[in-house]
Design a protein around this motif. Structure first.
Motif, short mmCIF file in Angstrom:
data_model
loop_
_atom_site.label_atom_id
_atom_site.label_comp_id
_atom_site.label_asym_id
_atom_site.label_seq_id
_atom_site.Cartn_x
_atom_site.Cartn_y
_atom_site.Cartn_z
N SER A 48 -16.79 -1.37 41.66
CA SER A 48 -17.43 -0.39 40.75
C SER A 48 -16.54 -0.12 39.53
N LEU A 49 -15.22 -0.15 39.73
CA LEU A 49 -14.31 0.11 38.60
C LEU A 49 -14.22 -1.10 37.67
N ASP A 50 -14.33 -2.32 38.24
CA ASP A 50 -14.35 -3.53 37.42
C ASP A 50 -15.63 -3.58 36.58
N ARG A 100 -11.87 7.73 35.66
CA ARG A 100 -11.51 6.47 36.31
C ARG A 100 -10.12 6.09 35.88
N LEU A 101 -9.41 5.40 36.77
CA LEU A 101 -8.08 4.87 36.42
C LEU A 101 -7.86 3.67 37.33
N ALA A 102 -7.48 2.54 36.76
CA ALA A 102 -7.28 1.35 37.59
C ALA A 102 -6.31 0.39 36.92
N VAL A 103 -5.63 -0.39 37.76
CA VAL A 103 -4.69 -1.42 37.32
C VAL A 103 -5.14 -2.75 37.93
N ASP A 104 -5.11 -3.81 37.15
CA ASP A 104 -5.45 -5.14 37.66
C ASP A 104 -4.54 -5.49 38.83
N TYR A 141 -1.06 -6.96 38.52
CA TYR A 141 0.00 -6.16 37.88
C TYR A 141 0.39 -4.92 38.69
N ARG A 142 -0.02 -4.89 39.96
CA ARG A 142 0.29 -3.72 40.81
C ARG A 142 1.78 -3.61 41.12
N GLY A 143 2.18 -2.40 41.43
CA GLY A 143 3.54 -2.16 41.95
C GLY A 143 4.63 -2.28 40.89
N ARG A 144 4.25 -2.22 39.61
CA ARG A 144 5.25 -2.31 38.54
C ARG A 144 5.37 -1.00 37.77
N GLY A 145 4.78 0.06 38.31
CA GLY A 145 4.84 1.34 37.62
C GLY A 145 3.75 1.52 36.58
N LEU A 146 2.79 0.59 36.53
CA LEU A 146 1.77 0.68 35.47
C LEU A 146 0.71 1.74 35.77
N GLY A 147 0.41 1.95 37.07
CA GLY A 147 -0.51 3.02 37.45
C GLY A 147 0.08 4.36 37.03
N GLU A 148 1.36 4.53 37.29
CA GLU A 148 2.05 5.76 36.90
C GLU A 148 2.08 5.90 35.37
N PHE A 149 2.34 4.81 34.68
CA PHE A 149 2.37 4.81 33.21
C PHE A 149 1.01 5.29 32.67
N GLU A 186 -9.69 6.33 50.00
CA GLU A 186 -8.49 7.01 50.54
C GLU A 186 -7.22 6.57 49.81
N ASP A 187 -7.18 5.30 49.42
CA ASP A 187 -6.04 4.76 48.69
C ASP A 187 -5.82 5.51 47.38
N ALA A 188 -6.92 5.70 46.67
CA ALA A 188 -6.87 6.41 45.39
C ALA A 188 -6.43 7.85 45.64
N ARG A 189 -6.97 8.44 46.70
CA ARG A 189 -6.63 9.84 47.03
C ARG A 189 -5.13 9.98 47.27
N THR A 190 -4.54 9.05 48.05
CA THR A 190 -3.11 9.17 48.34
C THR A 190 -2.27 8.93 47.08
N PHE A 191 -2.79 8.08 46.17
CA PHE A 191 -2.09 7.86 44.90
C PHE A 191 -1.95 9.18 44.14
N TYR A 192 -3.05 9.91 44.01
CA TYR A 192 -2.99 11.16 43.24
C TYR A 192 -2.21 12.25 43.99
N LEU A 193 -2.33 12.29 45.31
CA LEU A 193 -1.56 13.28 46.09
C LEU A 193 -0.06 13.02 45.90
N HIS A 194 0.30 11.74 45.81
CA HIS A 194 1.70 11.35 45.57
C HIS A 194 2.25 12.00 44.30
N PHE A 195 1.37 12.23 43.32
CA PHE A 195 1.80 12.82 42.05
C PHE A 195 1.52 14.32 41.98
C1 LIG Z 1 -3.97 3.26 42.53
C2 LIG Z 1 -3.43 2.26 41.49
C3 LIG Z 1 -3.86 2.73 40.10
C4 LIG Z 1 -1.87 2.23 41.57
O1 LIG Z 1 -1.39 1.34 40.56
P1 LIG Z 1 0.05 0.64 40.62
O2 LIG Z 1 0.34 0.11 39.26
O3 LIG Z 1 0.14 -0.30 41.74
O4 LIG Z 1 0.99 1.91 40.95
P2 LIG Z 1 2.49 2.13 40.47
O5 LIG Z 1 3.27 0.85 40.61
O6 LIG Z 1 2.49 2.76 39.13
O7 LIG Z 1 3.01 3.18 41.54
C5 LIG Z 1 3.66 4.36 41.13
C6 LIG Z 1 3.99 5.16 42.37
O8 LIG Z 1 2.80 5.46 43.08
C7 LIG Z 1 2.89 5.00 44.42
N1 LIG Z 1 1.57 4.49 44.82
C8 LIG Z 1 0.90 3.46 44.29
N2 LIG Z 1 -0.30 3.33 44.90
C9 LIG Z 1 -0.35 4.32 45.84
C10 LIG Z 1 -1.31 4.71 46.79
N3 LIG Z 1 -2.48 4.09 46.91
N4 LIG Z 1 -1.03 5.76 47.58
C11 LIG Z 1 0.16 6.44 47.49
N5 LIG Z 1 1.10 6.11 46.59
C12 LIG Z 1 0.85 5.07 45.78
C13 LIG Z 1 3.93 3.89 44.37
O9 LIG Z 1 4.55 3.71 45.63
C14 LIG Z 1 4.90 4.44 43.34
O10 LIG Z 1 5.71 5.43 43.96
P3 LIG Z 1 7.29 5.62 43.60
O11 LIG Z 1 7.35 5.75 42.10
O12 LIG Z 1 7.66 6.86 44.33
O13 LIG Z 1 7.94 4.38 44.07
C15 LIG Z 1 -3.94 0.82 41.77
O14 LIG Z 1 -3.61 0.47 43.10
C16 LIG Z 1 -5.44 0.63 41.56
O15 LIG Z 1 -5.89 0.38 40.46
N6 LIG Z 1 -6.22 0.74 42.66
C17 LIG Z 1 -7.66 0.47 42.61
C18 LIG Z 1 -8.39 1.51 41.82
C19 LIG Z 1 -8.11 2.92 42.23
O16 LIG Z 1 -8.02 3.24 43.40
N7 LIG Z 1 -8.01 3.80 41.21
C20 LIG Z 1 -7.67 5.21 41.37
C21 LIG Z 1 -8.81 6.14 41.42
S1 LIG Z 1 -10.20 5.94 40.41
#
Ligand SMILES: CC(C)(COP(=O)(O)OP(=O)(O)OC[C@H]1O[C@@H](n2cnc3c(N)ncnc32)[C@H](O)[C@@H]1OP(=O)(O)O)[C@@H](O)C(=O)NCCC(=O)NCCS
Length: 175
Positions: free
Chosen positions: A30-32, A98-102, A105-113, A141-150
């Motif tokens: 859906s995001l693509d 919406r927010l997404a990284v290809d 390019y994952r795991g390089r800090g680009l999602g955080e950027f 759930e993956d997206a949820r944990t990403f935002y909770l992380h921040f």
């Molecule tokens: C979620 C997403 C944006 C993360 O992008 P990414 O570039 O791999 O993330 P980063 O490399 O910037 O990670 C930054 C930090 O977040 C953490 N992180 C990344 N994905 C995470 C996840 N799913 N859950 C918890 N923490 C996560 C990393 O471990 C890192 O932590 P650290 O700085 O403490 O080491 C990417 O996986 C994505 O596009 N997913 C599919 C779409 C999606 O779910 N979008 C979000 C909601 S719409």
């Protein structure tokens, strides 16, 4: 914390005449599809403002996010958050739709950027249009944990909706 070298990457408003999104693949269809097919309409109709992540000098979109004006019913917020707030029925907010990284390019800090850019842009905008918080609706759930992380906080009655108060964002960029 992995921060990208920001001289290598940049984030700018999406422009279909110079950005190539046809190969974008974040693993969530859906995001693509949104980036490839719907974003032009949402931009044209002023429904969402899209921003894309690029490698300097390259047209391929590596990531993106969208921002829109939003509102939250006061009663939807956790009680401890509404103490001291005026009793307006709705609070102005900013939707990070919406927010997404290809995947490549994952795991390089680009999602955080992207996220930090979206939060900073939202904060700057409050000088012109007030906003109490940035709200996200998480796709899974993956997206949820990403935002909770921040530090995003859950809405009490909606597991998929999270928010970060603008006061917290302000502190983040003050330090
Ligand atoms: C979620 C997403 C944006 C993360 O992008 P990414 O570039 O791999 O993330 P980063 O490399 O910037 O990670 C930054 C930090 O977040 C953490 N992180 C990344 N994905 C995470 C996840 N799913 N859950 C918890 N923490 C996560 C990393 O471990 C890192 O932590 P650290 O700085 O403490 O080491 C990417 O996986 C994505 O596009 N997913 C599919 C779409 C999606 O779910 N979008 C979000 C909601 S719409």
């Amino acid at each position: 914390m992995c921060q990208p070298d920001d001289s290598q990457y940049l984030i700018e408003p999406f422009d279909k005449s110079c950005h190539n999104r046809s190969a974008f693949d974040c693993g969530v269809e859906s995001l693509d599809l949104y980036l490839q097919k719907q974003i032009d309409q949402d931009l044209k109709r002023k429904i969402a403002a899209p921003f894309v992540l690029l490698e300097v000098g390259q047209p391929e979109v590596l990531g993106y996010y969208t921002l829109s004006a939003f509102s939250v019913h006061l009663g939807e917020l956790p009680a401890d958050m509404t103490k001291g707030l005026p009793r307006y029925p709705d609070m102005p907010a900013t939707l990070l739709g919406r927010l997404a990284v290809d995947q490549t390019y994952r795991g390089r800090g680009l999602g955080e950027f992207l996220l930090m850019d979206a939060l900073h842009r939202s904060l700057k905008q409050t000088a012109k249009i007030a906003s109490f918080a940035v709200v996200v609706d998480t796709v899974n759930e993956d997206a949820r944990t990403f935002y909770l992380h921040f530090g995003f906080l859950p809405f009490p009655d909606r597991a998929d909706r999270l928010f970060l108060p603008m006061k917290t964002i302000e502190k983040l960029f003050r330090s």
